[in-house]
Motif scaffolding. Structure first.
Motif, PDB file in Angstrom:
ATOM      1  N   PRO A  52    -107.796  29.516 -13.542  1.00 37.52           N
ATOM      2  CA  PRO A  52    -109.186  29.968 -13.430  1.00 37.52           C
ATOM      3  C   PRO A  52    -109.352  30.942 -12.275  1.00 37.52           C
ATOM      4  O   PRO A  52    -108.645  30.860 -11.257  1.00 37.52           O
ATOM      5  CB  PRO A  52    -109.948  28.661 -13.166  1.00 37.52           C
ATOM      6  N   ALA A  53    -110.292  31.883 -12.432  1.00 36.17           N
ATOM      7  CA  ALA A  53    -110.610  32.806 -11.342  1.00 36.17           C
ATOM      8  C   ALA A  53    -111.202  32.003 -10.172  1.00 36.17           C
ATOM      9  O   ALA A  53    -111.869  30.986 -10.386  1.00 36.17           O
ATOM     10  CB  ALA A  53    -111.598  33.857 -11.832  1.00 36.17           C
ATOM     11  N   PRO A  54    -110.970  32.426  -8.933  1.00 40.34           N
ATOM     12  CA  PRO A  54    -110.302  33.668  -8.539  1.00 40.34           C
ATOM     13  C   PRO A  54    -108.787  33.557  -8.376  1.00 40.34           C
ATOM     14  O   PRO A  54    -108.152  34.518  -7.971  1.00 40.34           O
ATOM     15  CB  PRO A  54    -110.956  33.963  -7.185  1.00 40.34           C
ATOM     16  N   LEU A  55    -108.219  32.400  -8.707  1.00 39.97           N
ATOM     17  CA  LEU A  55    -106.761  32.256  -8.565  1.00 39.97           C
ATOM     18  C   LEU A  55    -106.033  33.160  -9.550  1.00 39.97           C
ATOM     19  O   LEU A  55    -105.103  33.877  -9.191  1.00 39.97           O
ATOM     20  CB  LEU A  55    -106.346  30.796  -8.785  1.00 39.97           C
ATOM     21  N   ASN A  56    -106.374  33.069 -10.820  1.00 37.63           N
ATOM     22  CA  ASN A  56    -105.801  33.858 -11.920  1.00 37.63           C
ATOM     23  C   ASN A  56    -104.349  33.496 -12.222  1.00 37.63           C
ATOM     24  O   ASN A  56    -103.964  33.376 -13.386  1.00 37.63           O
ATOM     25  CB  ASN A  56    -105.890  35.361 -11.649  1.00 37.63           C
ATOM     26  N   PHE A  57    -103.525  33.375 -11.198  1.00 35.99           N
ATOM     27  CA  PHE A  57    -102.123  33.010 -11.361  1.00 35.99           C
ATOM     28  C   PHE A  57    -101.644  32.405 -10.053  1.00 35.99           C
ATOM     29  O   PHE A  57    -102.311  32.490  -9.017  1.00 35.99           O
ATOM     30  CB  PHE A  57    -101.263  34.230 -11.701  1.00 35.99           C
ATOM     31  N   ILE A  81     -77.656  39.812   8.973  1.00 34.97           N
ATOM     32  CA  ILE A  81     -76.892  40.268   7.819  1.00 34.97           C
ATOM     33  C   ILE A  81     -77.608  39.842   6.549  1.00 34.97           C
ATOM     34  O   ILE A  81     -78.493  38.972   6.572  1.00 34.97           O
ATOM     35  CB  ILE A  81     -75.445  39.715   7.831  1.00 34.97           C
ATOM     36  N   ASP A  82     -77.226  40.439   5.421  1.00 34.58           N
ATOM     37  CA  ASP A  82     -77.873  40.122   4.144  1.00 34.58           C
ATOM     38  C   ASP A  82     -77.864  38.628   3.851  1.00 34.58           C
ATOM     39  O   ASP A  82     -78.869  38.065   3.401  1.00 34.58           O
ATOM     40  CB  ASP A  82     -77.167  40.865   3.008  1.00 34.58           C
ATOM     41  N   ALA A  83     -76.729  37.965   4.081  1.00 37.75           N
ATOM     42  CA  ALA A  83     -76.604  36.556   3.723  1.00 37.75           C
ATOM     43  C   ALA A  83     -77.517  35.663   4.546  1.00 37.75           C
ATOM     44  O   ALA A  83     -77.814  34.530   4.151  1.00 37.75           O
ATOM     45  CB  ALA A  83     -75.149  36.105   3.884  1.00 37.75           C
ATOM     46  N   ASP A  84     -77.984  36.151   5.702  1.00 41.94           N
ATOM     47  CA  ASP A  84     -78.824  35.352   6.594  1.00 41.94           C
ATOM     48  C   ASP A  84     -80.303  35.673   6.416  1.00 41.94           C
ATOM     49  O   ASP A  84     -81.138  35.238   7.197  1.00 41.94           O
ATOM     50  CB  ASP A  84     -78.415  35.596   8.057  1.00 41.94           C
ATOM     51  N   SER A  85     -80.638  36.407   5.371  1.00 40.71           N
ATOM     52  CA  SER A  85     -82.020  36.831   5.144  1.00 40.71           C
ATOM     53  C   SER A  85     -82.593  36.139   3.918  1.00 40.71           C
ATOM     54  O   SER A  85     -81.945  36.065   2.870  1.00 40.71           O
ATOM     55  CB  SER A  85     -82.074  38.351   4.961  1.00 40.71           C
ATOM     56  N   ALA A  86     -83.815  35.633   4.045  1.00 38.73           N
ATOM     57  CA  ALA A  86     -84.505  34.988   2.933  1.00 38.73           C
ATOM     58  C   ALA A  86     -85.956  35.435   2.916  1.00 38.73           C
ATOM     59  O   ALA A  86     -86.490  35.916   3.928  1.00 38.73           O
ATOM     60  CB  ALA A  86     -84.423  33.469   3.038  1.00 38.73           C
ATOM     61  N   ALA A  87     -86.603  35.283   1.770  1.00 40.59           N
ATOM     62  CA  ALA A  87     -88.002  35.695   1.628  1.00 40.59           C
ATOM     63  C   ALA A  87     -88.742  34.677   0.777  1.00 40.59           C
ATOM     64  O   ALA A  87     -88.164  34.027  -0.105  1.00 40.59           O
ATOM     65  CB  ALA A  87     -88.096  37.074   1.002  1.00 40.59           C
ATOM     66  N   LEU A  88     -90.043  34.555   1.044  1.00 40.88           N
ATOM     67  CA  LEU A  88     -90.905  33.643   0.298  1.00 40.88           C
ATOM     68  C   LEU A  88     -92.227  34.327   0.010  1.00 40.88           C
ATOM     69  O   LEU A  88     -92.868  34.874   0.910  1.00 40.88           O
ATOM     70  CB  LEU A  88     -91.157  32.366   1.114  1.00 40.88           C
ATOM     71  N   LEU A  89     -92.642  34.306  -1.254  1.00 40.77           N
ATOM     72  CA  LEU A  89     -93.957  34.771  -1.668  1.00 40.77           C
ATOM     73  C   LEU A  89     -94.715  33.609  -2.303  1.00 40.77           C
ATOM     74  O   LEU A  89     -94.188  32.923  -3.182  1.00 40.77           O
ATOM     75  CB  LEU A  89     -93.843  35.901  -2.697  1.00 40.77           C
ATOM     76  N   ILE A  90     -95.945  33.404  -1.850  1.00 37.48           N
ATOM     77  CA  ILE A  90     -96.897  32.550  -2.555  1.00 37.48           C
ATOM     78  C   ILE A  90     -97.945  33.494  -3.114  1.00 37.48           C
ATOM     79  O   ILE A  90     -98.892  33.907  -2.427  1.00 37.48           O
ATOM     80  CB  ILE A  90     -97.540  31.511  -1.614  1.00 37.48           C
ATOM     81  N   GLY A  91     -97.749  33.895  -4.343  1.00 32.07           N
ATOM     82  CA  GLY A  91     -98.607  34.897  -4.955  1.00 32.07           C
ATOM     83  C   GLY A  91     -99.747  34.250  -5.724  1.00 32.07           C
ATOM     84  O   GLY A  91     -99.552  33.271  -6.447  1.00 32.07           O
ATOM     85  N   THR A  92    -100.942  34.806  -5.584  1.00 34.89           N
ATOM     86  CA  THR A  92    -102.104  34.348  -6.321  1.00 34.89           C
ATOM     87  C   THR A  92    -103.190  35.404  -6.214  1.00 34.89           C
ATOM     88  O   THR A  92    -103.048  36.380  -5.470  1.00 34.89           O
ATOM     89  CB  THR A  92    -102.601  32.984  -5.784  1.00 34.89           C
ATOM     90  N   GLY A  93    -104.273  35.225  -6.955  1.00 35.65           N
ATOM     91  CA  GLY A  93    -105.360  36.176  -6.907  1.00 35.65           C
ATOM     92  C   GLY A  93    -106.141  36.147  -5.615  1.00 35.65           C
ATOM     93  O   GLY A  93    -106.978  37.024  -5.383  1.00 35.65           O
ATOM     94  N   ILE A  94    -105.888  35.148  -4.784  1.00 34.76           N
ATOM     95  CA  ILE A  94    -106.542  35.043  -3.480  1.00 34.76           C
ATOM     96  C   ILE A  94    -105.583  35.577  -2.421  1.00 34.76           C
ATOM     97  O   ILE A  94    -104.445  35.125  -2.330  1.00 34.76           O
ATOM     98  CB  ILE A  94    -106.892  33.583  -3.160  1.00 34.76           C
ATOM     99  N   GLU A  95    -106.027  36.525  -1.621  1.00 35.18           N
ATOM    100  CA  GLU A  95    -105.192  37.042  -0.542  1.00 35.18           C
ATOM    101  C   GLU A  95    -105.398  36.208   0.717  1.00 35.18           C
ATOM    102  O   GLU A  95    -106.522  35.810   1.037  1.00 35.18           O
ATOM    103  CB  GLU A  95    -105.547  38.498  -0.252  1.00 35.18           C
ATOM    104  N   PHE A  96    -104.296  35.940   1.417  1.00 40.64           N
ATOM    105  CA  PHE A  96    -104.395  35.222   2.686  1.00 40.64           C
ATOM    106  C   PHE A  96    -103.229  35.641   3.573  1.00 40.64           C
ATOM    107  O   PHE A  96    -102.188  36.091   3.078  1.00 40.64           O
ATOM    108  CB  PHE A  96    -104.395  33.704   2.460  1.00 40.64           C
ATOM    109  N   PRO A  97    -103.375  35.529   4.885  1.00 37.24           N
ATOM    110  CA  PRO A  97    -102.320  35.969   5.805  1.00 37.24           C
ATOM    111  C   PRO A  97    -101.033  35.173   5.609  1.00 37.24           C
ATOM    112  O   PRO A  97    -101.063  33.955   5.405  1.00 37.24           O
ATOM    113  CB  PRO A  97    -102.922  35.707   7.195  1.00 37.24           C
ATOM    114  N   GLY A  98     -99.913  35.874   5.655  1.00 40.72           N
ATOM    115  CA  GLY A  98     -98.621  35.206   5.622  1.00 40.72           C
ATOM    116  C   GLY A  98     -98.152  34.763   4.257  1.00 40.72           C
ATOM    117  O   GLY A  98     -97.180  34.001   4.156  1.00 40.72           O
ATOM    118  N   GLN A  99     -98.797  35.255   3.183  1.00 39.56           N
ATOM    119  CA  GLN A  99     -98.370  34.777   1.870  1.00 39.56           C
ATOM    120  C   GLN A  99     -97.020  35.354   1.451  1.00 39.56           C
ATOM    121  O   GLN A  99     -96.375  34.817   0.553  1.00 39.56           O
ATOM    122  CB  GLN A  99     -99.428  35.051   0.806  1.00 39.56           C
TER     123      GLN A  99
END
Length: 338
Positions: A52-57, A81-99
């Motif tokens: 449901p909006a505003p989340l959407n996904f 180095i590449d092997a020591d790098s990681a990333a995390l996304l919490i994606g949704t229709g709501i924007e917030f810092p650090g997502q």
């Protein structure tokens, strides 16, 4: 099906064993480990469409170990180095810092060899083993608690010869809550649990889109298009599965067309320029030559960066599935220019 498609499919199946696995149940012994040995990159993902909006996904996208594929890299996050790098996304229709943020594997992550625990600092915990998992995420602006039950319905996107790259998706059901601005919303439905692993090979992909639609409470459709240099198709397919049917893979008369792009190109943190689709359509026929699905989508202007080196978002769609009208909110990943 045209001669060009026949030749393309023959080449694709000689390079990947994924098509031969269509319609087979998930093997619980399938590899599900963090980077190890020759596999320098692993990806874990949860995608929840039709919210449901505003989340959407909602998506939880992790990449552990930077891949050599330019479209999926985040060079700006590499501290050592590449092997020591990681990333995390919490994606949704709501924007917030650090997502979307980066981590150092040695400093910030706890990774069980069997992936029964994946911990990203104090932010994300992914715990459990097939078929039961829990996901918790804590952010001052956004909290997430999910319980995920995986079925044995699996779609294999890639299983490259020689073990260069594997990528699969499980049909799951979930229930849980999200909280933001003091408001808690209960959620439930169908989602995907995805895993990929790859060796450090610079595959020359130039465009990628991945989309998810929940047709109803039991049925899910996935669409993938991957292009190589000069727009040569690497993969074009639609995957159908339900809680009661292992489904299949469909490629006949596949078409993905973009009717409108954003007016202004986006510049990613890695210096890539891309214009994202806002209006588009896609379709495919079943094995008998009849239309399986046709979708017309318009995005919800909620693309968020961090789906590897690109964007994730949602769209409103109308269309037909096996001749019957359908509407809803789909999930889209989009990287590159088409």
């Amino acid at each position: 099906m045209s001669l060009k498609d026949v030749v393309l499919h023959a080449v694709q199946r000689s390079a990947s064993g994924s098509y031969a696995l269509r319609g087979t149940p998930f093997d619980p012994d399938t590899a599900f480990h963090p980077p190890q040995g020759r596999y320098r990159t692993a990806h874990y993902g949860l995608m929840l469409p039709n919210l449901p909006a505003p989340l959407n996904f909602l998506d939880v996208i992790t990449v552990i170990g930077q891949p050599r594929i330019t479209l999926w890299r985040n060079d700006h996050l590499v501290e050592t180095i590449d092997a020591d790098s990681a990333a995390l996304l919490i994606g949704t229709g709501i924007e917030f810092p650090g997502q979307f943020r980066g981590y150092q594997v040695a400093r910030d992550l706890e990774l069980a060899p069997d992936s029964s625990l994946l911990r990203f600092g104090d932010d994300l915990r992914f715990e459990g083993s097939y078929p039961e998992f829990t996901v918790t995420y804590r952010n001052p602006a956004f909290d997430l608690d999910l319980r995920v039950h995986a079925s044995d319905k699996v779609s294999h996107f890639a299983k490259f010869r020689g073990g260069l790259y594997d990528h699969w998706s499980l049909l799951c059901s979930y229930e849980g809550t999200v909280t933001w601005n003091g408001e808690t919303v209960e959620l439930s439905g169908l989602n995907t649990l995805e895993y990929a692993r790859g060796v450090a090979v610079p595959l020359p992909f130039t465009f990628f889109t991945y989309q998810i639609i929940n047709i109803d409470d039991t049925t899910q459709v996935l669409m993938v298009e991957v292009l190589g240099p000069l727009g040569v198709p690497v993969q074009r397919a639609v995957y159908l599965r339900s809680l009661t049917d292992h489904g299949g893979t469909y490629e006949n008369n596949f078409a993905f067309e973009v009717q409108r792009l954003e007016a202004i190109s986006r510049r990613t943190p890695n210096g890539l320029s891309m214009r994202l689709a806002t209006d588009f359509s896609w379709r495919v026929d079943d094995d008998h030559g009849d239309e399986l699905i046709e979708i017309h989508g318009v995005t919800n202007n909620d693309y968020v960066y961090g789906m590897a080196g690109g964007y994730a978002g949602s769209y409103r769609y109308t269309g037909r599935f096996r001749g019957e009208p359908i509407t809803g909110t789909g999930y889209i990943e989009y990287i590159g220019n088409r």
